[in-house]
Motif scaffolding. Structure first.
Motif, short mmCIF file in Angstrom:
data_model
loop_
_atom_site.label_atom_id
_atom_site.label_comp_id
_atom_site.label_asym_id
_atom_site.label_seq_id
_atom_site.Cartn_x
_atom_site.Cartn_y
_atom_site.Cartn_z
N TYR A 42 0.83 -1.21 0.00
CA TYR A 42 0.00 0.00 0.00
C TYR A 42 0.87 1.25 0.00
CZ TYR A 42 -3.22 3.61 1.53
OH TYR A 42 -3.95 4.78 1.61
N VAL A 43 1.93 1.22 0.79
CA VAL A 43 2.82 2.37 0.91
C VAL A 43 3.49 2.69 -0.41
CG1 VAL A 43 5.02 3.07 1.93
CG2 VAL A 43 3.22 2.16 3.38
N VAL A 44 4.03 1.67 -1.08
CA VAL A 44 4.70 1.89 -2.37
C VAL A 44 3.67 2.30 -3.42
CG1 VAL A 44 6.06 0.84 -4.21
CG2 VAL A 44 6.59 0.32 -1.82
N GLY A 45 2.53 1.63 -3.43
CA GLY A 45 1.50 1.96 -4.41
C GLY A 45 1.01 3.38 -4.29
N SER A 46 0.74 3.80 -3.05
CA SER A 46 0.23 5.16 -2.86
C SER A 46 1.30 6.20 -3.17
CB SER A 46 -0.29 5.34 -1.43
OG SER A 46 0.74 5.14 -0.48
N SER A 47 2.56 5.89 -2.93
CA SER A 47 3.63 6.86 -3.17
C SER A 47 3.84 7.13 -4.66
CB SER A 47 4.94 6.38 -2.54
OG SER A 47 5.49 5.30 -3.28
N ILE A 48 3.41 6.21 -5.51
CA ILE A 48 3.48 6.44 -6.96
C ILE A 48 2.09 6.74 -7.52
CG2 ILE A 48 5.61 5.12 -7.32
CD1 ILE A 48 3.91 2.74 -8.20
N ALA A 49 1.16 7.03 -6.60
CA ALA A 49 -0.20 7.43 -6.96
C ALA A 49 -0.96 6.34 -7.72
CB ALA A 49 -0.21 8.74 -7.75
N PHE A 50 -0.72 5.09 -7.33
CA PHE A 50 -1.50 3.97 -7.82
C PHE A 50 -1.92 3.12 -6.63
CE2 PHE A 50 0.75 4.81 -11.85
CZ PHE A 50 -0.33 4.77 -12.72
N SER A 51 -2.95 2.32 -6.81
CA SER A 51 -3.37 1.42 -5.75
C SER A 51 -2.42 0.23 -5.67
CB SER A 51 -4.80 0.93 -6.03
OG SER A 51 -5.19 -0.02 -5.07
N GLU A 52 -2.37 -0.40 -4.52
CA GLU A 52 -1.48 -1.55 -4.31
C GLU A 52 -1.64 -2.65 -5.37
OE1 GLU A 52 -0.73 -5.05 -0.98
OE2 GLU A 52 -1.91 -3.29 -0.46
N PRO A 53 -2.87 -3.01 -5.79
CA PRO A 53 -2.98 -4.09 -6.77
C PRO A 53 -2.30 -3.80 -8.12
CG PRO A 53 -5.07 -3.75 -5.67
CD PRO A 53 -4.19 -2.61 -5.27
N LEU A 54 -2.00 -2.53 -8.40
CA LEU A 54 -1.33 -2.19 -9.66
C LEU A 54 0.19 -2.07 -9.50
CD1 LEU A 54 -3.81 0.51 -11.06
CD2 LEU A 54 -3.64 -1.92 -11.66
N THR A 55 0.68 -2.27 -8.29
CA THR A 55 2.12 -2.15 -8.04
C THR A 55 2.83 -3.41 -8.50
OG1 THR A 55 1.60 -0.80 -6.10
CG2 THR A 55 3.84 -1.63 -6.28
N THR A 56 3.95 -3.26 -9.18
CA THR A 56 4.66 -4.39 -9.76
C THR A 56 5.80 -4.87 -8.87
OG1 THR A 56 6.30 -3.06 -10.95
CG2 THR A 56 4.19 -3.46 -12.06
N MET A 57 6.30 -6.07 -9.16
CA MET A 57 7.45 -6.59 -8.43
C MET A 57 8.66 -5.69 -8.62
SD MET A 57 9.33 -10.31 -8.67
CE MET A 57 9.80 -10.09 -10.39
N THR A 58 8.86 -5.19 -9.81
CA THR A 58 10.00 -4.32 -10.09
C THR A 58 9.94 -3.07 -9.23
OG1 THR A 58 10.16 -5.12 -12.35
CG2 THR A 58 11.23 -3.02 -11.87
N GLU A 59 8.75 -2.46 -9.11
CA GLU A 59 8.60 -1.26 -8.30
C GLU A 59 8.88 -1.54 -6.82
OE1 GLU A 59 5.35 1.05 -11.13
OE2 GLU A 59 4.68 -0.46 -9.69
N MET A 60 8.42 -2.71 -6.35
CA MET A 60 8.69 -3.08 -4.96
C MET A 60 10.18 -3.29 -4.74
SD MET A 60 5.79 -2.95 -3.38
CE MET A 60 6.30 -3.67 -1.83
N CYS A 61 10.83 -3.98 -5.65
CA CYS A 61 12.27 -4.26 -5.50
C CYS A 61 13.09 -2.99 -5.62
CB CYS A 61 12.71 -5.28 -6.55
SG CYS A 61 12.20 -6.97 -6.20
N ASP A 62 12.70 -2.10 -6.52
CA ASP A 62 13.44 -0.84 -6.67
C ASP A 62 13.40 -0.03 -5.38
OD1 ASP A 62 14.13 -1.47 -9.24
OD2 ASP A 62 12.68 -0.12 -10.20
N ARG A 63 12.21 0.10 -4.80
CA ARG A 63 12.09 0.87 -3.57
C ARG A 63 12.84 0.18 -2.42
NH1 ARG A 63 8.20 4.49 -1.99
NH2 ARG A 63 8.17 4.92 -4.22
N ALA A 64 12.68 -1.13 -2.34
CA ALA A 64 13.37 -1.87 -1.29
C ALA A 64 14.88 -1.76 -1.43
CB ALA A 64 12.96 -3.34 -1.33
N GLY A 65 15.37 -1.78 -2.68
CA GLY A 65 16.80 -1.66 -2.91
C GLY A 65 17.36 -0.33 -2.43
#
Length: 299
Positions: A42-65
């Protein structure tokens, strides 16, 4: 030296894990004294102005990295529904490990996830949860990926089948039986959503492995939420507070923008501004770079 995720899971003391949304908030949490961090979908999704279900693995890994590059603290990251079937889940484990992630939770929601996944099936007439055996296959694939090349990553099986908005089980007994099936498939840790203290205690006592409690501050009132001391007494290994920092940051940022738009002033006191900016400079190590620049000798 920071404790490892396994150290934190195995010790008797409850570990409180704050939610972060970028490298700066991760550094702030580290400097306060926390021992682990949590990054939610939810945090990553909202920070890019999309809902969590539209957040991709790449976006999660990039932020985590970005976070794992800034701090050595163990990081738990939302692994969605494994981003697909068991084969996708197998790859997710390897990609998350490559990003420096120490633990992830995989949930039993359908994939692709519904945009209205917080609504009940009865109200929307759509399926949200996969069956237990299908989820077991995902957990098994995750465990196989971990063992195949000896990855040091903690796999957390998350069940949404007993979550308040779409509860498919009448009792928490059924939910614990399900999470124990995921432990049997290779999960290192479990995650359920007990509705009250009684259910929380039942989960901690009957689960076959260590459990993560996620504090849903928007779902339970202060009186309904178990305290850290209560969760410790119940036997939970960890308690995560996933979205508080995001909600508070949005709240105060909106107020600042409103003030600036209406009055031409941000409304921040001079002392607060200076103190907070100095704190940011300290936690990001700005003065270390000043020293490097000074030593370089260039004018």
């Amino acid at each position: 030296m920071s404790a490892t995720m396994q150290d934190l899971v195995e010790r008797d003391e409850l570990t409180v894990v704050p939610g972060v949304f970028d490298a700066l908030t991760a550094k702030l949490a580290e400097n306060v004294g926390f021992e682990a961090l949590y990054l939610g979908g939810y945090v990553v999704g909202s920070s890019i102005a999309f809902s969590e279900p539209l957040t991709t693995m790449t976006e999660m890994c990039d932020r985590a990295g970005e976070i794992t590059a800034a701090t050595d603290l163990p990081l738990i990251v939302d692994g969605d529904a494994g981003f697909g079937n068991p084969s996708h889940t197998h790859r997710t484990i390897r990609q998350y490990d490559h990003a420096g992630i120490d633990a992830l939770h995989i949930e039993d929601q359908v994939y692709p996830k519904r945009m209205h996944y917080f609504a009940t099936e009865d109200r929307k007439g759509r399926k949200h949860i996969i069956d237990t055996e299908e989820m077991r296959q995902k957990v098994r694939a995750a465990a196989e990926a971990k063992s195949a090349i000896d990855l040091d990553i903690t796999i957390i099986a998350r069940s949404d089948a007993a979550r308040d908005q779409r509860r498919e089980f009448e009792t928490m007994e059924d939910a614990v039986e399900q999470i124990n099936a995921y432990f049997d498939a290779g999960a290192d840790m479990g995650l359920l959503f007990p509705a009250d203290r009684e259910e929380a205690r039942y989960v901690a006592e009957r689960a076959d492995g260590p459990m993560l409690y996620v504090m849903l501050e928007n779902r339970l009132s202060r009186d309904e939420r178990p305290s850290v001391a209560e969760l410790q007494d119940m036997g939970f290994a960890m308690a995560a507070y996933p979205i508080g920092a995001t909600v508070l940051a949005a709240h105060h940022t909106k107020r600042l923008y409103e003030s600036l738009h209406e009055t031409g002033e941000t409304g921040i006191e001079k002392e607060t501004f200076a103190e907070t900016r100095n704190e940011i400079n300290r936690v990001i190590g700005l003065h270390d770079y000043y020293d490097i620049e000074e030593r370089s000798g260039k004018k």
